[in-house]
Design a protein around this motif. Structure first.
Motif, PDB file in Angstrom:
ATOM      1  N   ILE A 969       0.899  -1.317  -0.062  1.00 40.97           N
ATOM      2  CA  ILE A 969      -0.102  -0.158  -0.152  1.00 40.97           C
ATOM      3  C   ILE A 969       0.984   1.093   0.038  1.00 40.97           C
ATOM      4  N   VAL A 970       0.887   1.763  -1.121  1.00 42.65           N
ATOM      5  CA  VAL A 970       1.484   3.258  -1.064  1.00 42.65           C
ATOM      6  C   VAL A 970       0.691   4.115  -2.225  1.00 42.65           C
ATOM      7  N   LEU A 971       0.742   5.333  -1.856  1.00 39.32           N
ATOM      8  CA  LEU A 971      -0.216   6.431  -2.395  1.00 39.32           C
ATOM      9  C   LEU A 971       0.616   7.606  -2.820  1.00 39.32           C
ATOM     10  N   THR A 972      -0.051   8.646  -3.769  1.00 36.38           N
ATOM     11  CA  THR A 972       0.623   9.572  -4.098  1.00 36.38           C
ATOM     12  C   THR A 972       0.511  10.916  -3.372  1.00 36.38           C
ATOM     13  N   THR A 973       1.432  11.956  -3.475  1.00 33.90           N
ATOM     14  CA  THR A 973       1.310  13.202  -2.910  1.00 33.90           C
ATOM     15  C   THR A 973       1.923  14.172  -3.629  1.00 33.90           C
ATOM     16  N   SER A 974       2.061  15.348  -3.515  1.00 33.66           N
ATOM     17  CA  SER A 974       2.532  16.541  -4.135  1.00 33.66           C
ATOM     18  C   SER A 974       1.432  17.281  -4.959  1.00 33.66           C
ATOM     19  N   GLU A 975       1.614  18.383  -5.122  1.00 28.17           N
ATOM     20  CA  GLU A 975       0.604  19.110  -6.063  1.00 28.17           C
ATOM     21  C   GLU A 975       0.523  18.533  -7.461  1.00 28.17           C
ATOM     22  N   ARG A 976       1.400  17.818  -7.815  1.00 24.87           N
ATOM     23  CA  ARG A 976       1.443  17.116  -9.279  1.00 24.87           C
ATOM     24  C   ARG A 976       1.360  15.836  -9.195  1.00 24.87           C
ATOM     25  N   SER A 977       0.821  15.391  -7.995  1.00 22.92           N
ATOM     26  CA  SER A 977       0.428  13.729  -7.719  1.00 22.92           C
ATOM     27  C   SER A 977       1.452  12.751  -8.278  1.00 22.92           C
ATOM     28  N   ASN A 978       2.640  13.225  -8.281  1.00 27.12           N
ATOM     29  CA  ASN A 978       3.774  12.212  -8.813  1.00 27.12           C
ATOM     30  C   ASN A 978       4.693  11.886  -7.852  1.00 27.12           C
ATOM     31  N   VAL A 979       4.581  11.836  -6.680  1.00 32.14           N
ATOM     32  CA  VAL A 979       5.456  11.439  -5.694  1.00 32.14           C
ATOM     33  C   VAL A 979       4.694  10.419  -4.759  1.00 32.14           C
ATOM     34  N   LEU A 980       5.545   9.238  -4.717  1.00 32.53           N
ATOM     35  CA  LEU A 980       4.949   8.150  -3.990  1.00 32.53           C
ATOM     36  C   LEU A 980       5.229   8.472  -2.371  1.00 32.53           C
ATOM     37  N   LYS A 981       4.411   8.527  -1.590  1.00 31.80           N
ATOM     38  CA  LYS A 981       4.813   8.853  -0.187  1.00 31.80           C
ATOM     39  C   LYS A 981       4.808   7.524   0.668  1.00 31.80           C
ATOM     40  N   VAL A 982       6.170   7.629   1.109  1.00 35.35           N
ATOM     41  CA  VAL A 982       6.659   6.401   1.952  1.00 35.35           C
ATOM     42  C   VAL A 982       6.636   6.773   3.371  1.00 35.35           C
ATOM     43  N   LYS A 983       5.567   6.519   4.415  1.00 33.71           N
ATOM     44  CA  LYS A 983       5.749   6.941   5.689  1.00 33.71           C
ATOM     45  C   LYS A 983       5.266   5.899   6.448  1.00 33.71           C
ATOM     46  N   PRO A 984       5.668   4.654   6.694  1.00 32.76           N
ATOM     47  CA  PRO A 984       5.118   3.525   7.225  1.00 32.76           C
ATOM     48  C   PRO A 984       5.180   3.478   8.711  1.00 32.76           C
ATOM     49  N   PRO A 985       4.602   2.709   9.434  1.00 33.55           N
ATOM     50  CA  PRO A 985       4.649   2.439  10.916  1.00 33.55           C
ATOM     51  C   PRO A 985       6.053   2.356  11.003  1.00 33.55           C
ATOM     52  N   LEU A 986       6.449   3.125  12.086  1.00 33.85           N
ATOM     53  CA  LEU A 986       7.746   2.956  12.544  1.00 33.85           C
ATOM     54  C   LEU A 986       8.461   1.886  12.972  1.00 33.85           C
ATOM     55  N   CYS A 987       7.599   0.693  13.032  1.00 34.17           N
ATOM     56  CA  CYS A 987       8.124  -0.596  13.240  1.00 34.17           C
ATOM     57  C   CYS A 987       8.599  -1.432  12.216  1.00 34.17           C
ATOM     58  N   ILE A 988       8.339  -0.933  10.915  1.00 32.57           N
ATOM     59  CA  ILE A 988       8.573  -1.735   9.717  1.00 32.57           C
ATOM     60  C   ILE A 988       9.699  -2.608   9.745  1.00 32.57           C
ATOM     61  N   THR A 989       9.950  -3.529   9.392  1.00 28.89           N
ATOM     62  CA  THR A 989      11.050  -4.635   9.154  1.00 28.89           C
ATOM     63  C   THR A 989      11.961  -4.515   7.940  1.00 28.89           C
ATOM     64  N   ALA A 990      13.216  -4.628   8.131  1.00 30.68           N
ATOM     65  CA  ALA A 990      14.000  -4.658   6.744  1.00 30.68           C
ATOM     66  C   ALA A 990      13.507  -5.636   5.933  1.00 30.68           C
ATOM     67  N   GLU A 991      12.696  -6.787   6.208  1.00 33.66           N
ATOM     68  CA  GLU A 991      12.253  -7.642   5.441  1.00 33.66           C
ATOM     69  C   GLU A 991      11.087  -7.124   4.622  1.00 33.66           C
ATOM     70  N   SER A 992      10.254  -6.253   5.327  1.00 37.19           N
ATOM     71  CA  SER A 992       9.018  -5.643   4.467  1.00 37.19           C
ATOM     72  C   SER A 992       9.579  -4.555   3.629  1.00 37.19           C
ATOM     73  N   ALA A 993      10.879  -3.661   4.112  1.00 31.83           N
ATOM     74  CA  ALA A 993      11.264  -2.788   3.444  1.00 31.83           C
ATOM     75  C   ALA A 993      11.740  -3.416   2.025  1.00 31.83           C
ATOM     76  N   ASP A 994      12.563  -4.406   2.266  1.00 35.94           N
ATOM     77  CA  ASP A 994      13.181  -4.971   0.888  1.00 35.94           C
ATOM     78  C   ASP A 994      12.053  -5.380   0.005  1.00 35.94           C
ATOM     79  N   TYR A 995      11.054  -5.988   0.825  1.00 40.39           N
ATOM     80  CA  TYR A 995       9.952  -6.579  -0.324  1.00 40.39           C
ATOM     81  C   TYR A 995       9.155  -5.363  -0.968  1.00 40.39           C
TER      82      TYR A 995
END
Length: 1008
Positions: A969-995
């Motif tokens: 689950i990732v969504l867009t932001t910025s006035e141009r709607s062209n930026v993938l915003k990445v602000k997950p829960p702070l507990c995210i693991t290395a495995e999920s980040a790599d995935y």
């Protein structure tokens, strides 16, 4: 007429020959380059001025009537608005020329674009467009009549089975040959039932991804537009047009063949299929795959130098494998269930899931005893579902979670624990996976407590259809089959059994024993389809489970045996579409919703979300839940406090002071801020901060930055300037708001590297000039509000030195500085607990909210006593539920957990890992521009050109949709709607980040 009974060698025409034909027949000088074809010759002609056209050398097997019919079909297409290339007349004015060795030759205009064969992954919108194009084809050709259509060649689907039999001996791989012929036989058996009811008309016959030219759309993907190559035009089953198109789409993602149902549904909406056509569609898809494989091998046998045919073998194999990856009965059910044709065919053994259960009234009076008459004790249904309270705190991820649920149920003294049919099991959910897990059981499991041997009896009158060492298959009077597995069988095949007749024994055991009961339609087990127990877990006796996308078919093929067993039915289905309709009916249109076809989320754990079908997603956007979803410490705090006290903050209780003191202790040592005011949300916090600066300074004007978001209240919205949230934002700001230039060093007025302090200084100087102008106009600034990281811009970091310089200028002008830390506070940047710390400043007011309560509604303002007391000039302040005991206790639990679990350190380490992964992707994928942010507040900017930074907004939206399919689950932001915003829960693991990085890599590799 029969114009082509076999695969054929291509005409012996070289590129030099093609150049001669172009000169002799069309009067042009051109360079020829051969294009691929199975049985003809095609050449791209390029003239000196760059003009391009396509030269086709027909196989001699084709007659003039067939060519004339194709020309008539092109006219019909154009009349119906279907894009097709024009056939260019030769020097003598005729469309068909004779060249080389007397071959029939035609020349067509060149169509810009690329074959859809090269499109890679096909998005749902592209699949629907393919289906719509196939419908346009049959609609355009519906009234076409011509003698040249009366052809019977190997690609006419009515003779496909015969052609498979003829060509199959050329398949050298014996195992593959057996698979191809068996699949063709099974498909023919289904077609024989409906063939006489299939409408016949003129059809293209080869409307595939190789014969449709794609035009690249604004989303960066190829979209099917222009129909090419009518060489297989003939009279045929109308539904065969769709079958050929659908089969050609399978190889784009062969692991998920059911995705092509989007194309089928789009066809049906424009050219409605009868029930007979719906039943015939997938058998035709299978036959098409079979003849592609068999015909491909045969073509190589007679034309071994055909590189095009050799290259196509791999694609044709993938089509066949995908077409046959599901039991045929299931695939047919998917089609008919999705389309629901208006003229259903009455088939006696195709009973619906709501068919009356034999002897159901008698069975319900004694749960399970119709099957196990000797059990002594209660029967309990085990909840392994998505919302089970027994699976909190991530217990569903334990490998033995299901067994522990059963053991817990039996430990209470029950005789049987039931895992019911049709309830999505959270215990089978997998994480960090591109594929949904098999979570929906097609049968019912009975876990019998340890004890003596027990007789197993048939709950209904039945005939023994099959008997093995550990299970029996009973044919019921209505034609369905009842499978009972997991016991010692002592009946013989063909025995006729009355209700209550013993069929075997459940052996004694010191541990629990499993019985699996499955009730299925006849067509799920008869014929060449794999029997239903082929999808059971091997050697366990457990009921088979299917993935969510297969449930629509299996909910019709497999029926709930609850009625036979005297149990209540608990079967579930995916209700996301129903929830979407409910939401649209009762909520305001302005309320935002994620995704075109949203999933229904019902559970969360740490950095994962789970929908109603048990599909898990890596959550890259929920910065609200800083600790992660379902945090036990927060849940326990809520449970304890709500049972003791929850009241408003005008009463005296210790939680309010305790929490406020904890917040103040987290400020930098030299901070002068000493007062906390609690509210319920970030919007209210910003609203309160704005009131405070106006009260403290006696001024009205507030300076906000362009492209900012600060909330939805009247005051918060007033300083929200982002066109992403409101396209008219800059034109509708109230008089008391001044919008200053945003210090975006990537897209702003001044641009430069992060370490270039001159960029920040120039933006700050411009801000200072704004402050001076406001003062001269009699509007001195009361305050300046700025996010510590430019969140709505996509996590863009402020230029070096900007914030310190800006704060100094605002304070020199008599104003106060507000740091909006609603999104970036509480350790998200990793480098400090507060976002403003990375700029080495201390604001006059801090607005906080989202991570404070891990999703619980709590917000606040931290400021100095002097600023806070200024509010008394406007009366008393209170918030009925802001700072209540429950909110404060939750806030304390969050702070405790953040410290204990090292969330700030994790944000720093995993943030660096994610950023490095994204930057590595940028080296391979040109669509990735700057990587913004720090810690776990990142932005991946997508651009069409790295020099011009043209925003790739449509591409970004499509990428988000595809990532959702892959479990991210990732969504867009910025006035141009062209930026993938990445602000997950702070507990995210290395495995999920790599995935997540790997998933993005896959998406970009597929289509951009």
């Amino acid at each position: 007429m029969n114009d082509m009974h076999s695969t054929l060698a291509r005409p012996a025409v070289s590129e030099r020959d093609a150049e001669t034909i172009a000169r002799d027949c069309y009067g042009i000088e051109a360079v020829a380059r051969e294009l691929g074809s199975n049985q003809d010759r095609n050449f791209l002609l390029r003239e000196p001025d760059g003009t391009r056209s396509v030269l086709r050398i027909d196989n001699p097997a084709f007659g003039d009537d067939a060519r004339d019919a194709q020309h008539a079909a092109l006219d019909a297409y154009r009349a119906a608005g279907v894009p097709v290339p024009f056939v260019l007349a030769g020097s003598n004015g005729e469309l068909t020329q004779r060249g080389g060795g007397g071959y029939a030759v035609r020349r067509s205009e060149f169509v810009d674009g690329a074959p859809m064969l090269d499109a890679g992954y096909l998005a749902p919108v592209v699949l629907r467009e393919f289906g719509a194009l196939a419908a346009s084809s049959v609609n355009a050709l519906a009234n076409l009549a011509h003698p040249g259509l009366d052809r019977e060649h190997m690609w006419v689907m009515a003779v496909a089975h015969r052609e498979v039999e003829r060509c199959a001996p050329a398949i050298r791989d014996r195992a593959l040959r057996r698979r191809v012929t068996a699949a063709a036989d099974e498909a023919r058996s289904v077609l024989d039932e409906v063939a006489s009811d299939l409408p016949v008309q003129a059809i293209h016959g080869d409307l595939t991804d190789d014969n449709v030219m794609g035009i690249r759309g604004e989303d960066g993907r190829l979209h099917p537009r222009v129909v090419l190559d009518l060489g297989d035009l003939a009279h045929g089953w109308r539904v065969a047009e769709l079958a050929v198109t659908a089969s050609s789409l399978l190889h784009h993602e062969p692991a998920r063949p059911l995705r092509v149902l989007d194309a089928v549904e789009a066809f049906h909406s424009r050219a409605p299929l009868s029930h007979a056509e719906a039943r015939a569609l997938w058998p035709l898809v299978v036959l098409r795959g079979a003849i592609l494989v068999a015909g491909g091998w045969r073509q190589l046998e007679i034309d071994g130098d055909n590189a095009y045919a050799r290259d196509r073998i791999r694609v044709e194999q993938a089509i066949f494998d995908a077409a046959t990856s599901l039991p045929l009965a299931e695939a047919v059910e998917h089609v008919t269930g999705r389309l629901r044709p208006a003229d259903p065919l009455a088939v006696p053994d195709r009973l619906g899931a709501d068919a009356p259960e034999p002897d159901a009234k008698r069975a319900r009076s004694s749960p399970v005893r119709s099957l196990l008459p000797e059990i002594d004790g209660d029967v309990v249904v085990v909840d392994a579902g998505v919302e089970s309270r027994l699976l909190d705190a991530g217990r569903w991820l334990d490998a033995d979670a299901e067994d522990r649920l059963v053991a817990r149920a039996l430990a209470g003294g029950s005789a049987v624990a039931v895992l019911p049919f049709g309830v999505y099991r959270l215990t089978r959910t997998t994480i960090d996976s591109p594929n949904a897990a098999a979570t929906w059981p097609i049968g019912t499991e009975l876990h019998v407590a340890p004890g003596p041997r027990l007789a197993v009896t048939t709950p209904v009158e039945a005939t023994v259809s099959a008997a093995g060492e550990h299970g029996v298959r009973l044919r019921l009077g209505d034609g369905r089959y009842l499978d009972i597995d997991g016991f010692s069988v002592d009946v013989e095949v063909n025995s006729v059994l009355a209700p209550g007749t013993r069929v075997g024994v459940l052996p004694s055991a010191s541990e629990s024993r499993r019985l699996c009961v499955t009730l299925v339609r006849a067509d799920a087990v008869e014929g060449a389809s794999p029997p239903v127990d082929a999808v059971k877990e091997p050697d366990t006796g457990r009921s088979g489970l299917v993935t969510p996308e297969r449930v629509p078919a299996w909910s019709a093929l497999a029926h709930d045996p609850a009625g036979l067993l005297g149990l209540p039915s608990r079967a579930e289905r995916d209700t996301s579409a129903d929830e979407q309709r409910r939401r649209e009916q009762i909520l305001a249109g302005a309320q935002e919703r994620y995704y075109e076809h949203p999933m229904q989320i019902q559970r969360g754990w740490r950095h994962h979300l789970v929908d109603t079908t048990g599909r898990a997603y890596v959550d890259l956007v929920n910065n609200v839940a800083g600790l992660g979803h379902g945090h036990p410490g927060v849940a326990d705090a809520v449970d304890r406090q709500i049972r003791i006290l929850n009241t408003n903050s005008r009463f005296l209780y210790h939680e309010l002071a305790e929490y406020s003191e904890r917040l103040l202790a987290l400020l930098p040592p030299d901070s002068p801020l000493d007062t906390v005011m609690l509210v319920n949300s970030g919007s209210e916090a910003v609203d309160l901060a704005l009131r405070l600066v106006q009260a403290a300074t006696g001024r009205k004007t507030v300076v906000a930055l362009r492209e900012a978001y600060h909330g939805w209240t009247t005051a918060g919205d007033a300083v929200t300037t982002s066109a992403y949230d409101n396209p008219y934002a800059l034109d509708t700001r109230p008089e008391w708001v001044h919008v200053a230039d945003v210090p975006n060093r990537f897209r702003g007025t001044y641009r430069g590297a992060a370490e270039d302090r001159s960029v920040g200084a120039r933006y700050a100087a411009d801000l200072g000039a704004d402050l001076d102008r406001l003062a001269r106009r009699g509007r001195p600034a009361a305050g300046f509000i700025c996010e510590s990281v430019l969140g709505n811009a996509g996590g863009v970091l402020l230029p070096e030195g900007y914030l310190a310089d800006a704060y100094a200028r605002v304070r020199a002008a008599g104003g106060l500085c507000i740091a909006d830390e609603v999104q970036v506070g509480f350790g998200r940047t990793g480098s400090g607990f507060w976002g403003f710390e990375r700029s080495a400043v201390i604001p006059d007011l801090i607005a906080i909210a989202k991570p404070m309560g891990n999703g619980f509604p709590i917000g606040g303002v931290i400021t100095s006593r002097a600023v806070a007391d200024a509010l008394t000039s406007q009366g008393q302040f209170f918030s009925s539920t802001g700072g209540n005991p429950l909110s404060c206790r939750v806030g304390l639990a969050v702070l405790d957990a953040m410290e204990a679990e090292g969330t700030q350190r994790n944000a720093r380490e995993i943030g660096r890992r994610l950023a490095a992964g994204f930057r590595a992707l940028a080296e391979r994928h040109g669509i990735i521009g700057p990587i913004h942010g720090e810690g776990l507040y990142l932005g991946v900017e997508l651009v069409r050109d790295r020099d011009t930074l043209e925003p790739a907004a449509q591409e970004a939206a499509a990428i988000c949709e595809r990532l959702r399919e892959l479990g991210v689950i990732v969504l867009t932001t910025s006035e141009r709607s062209n930026v993938l915003k990445v602000k997950p829960p702070l507990c995210i693991t290395a495995e999920s980040a790599d995935y997540a990085v790997a998933a993005l890599d896959r998406v970009l590799t597929e289509g951009w």
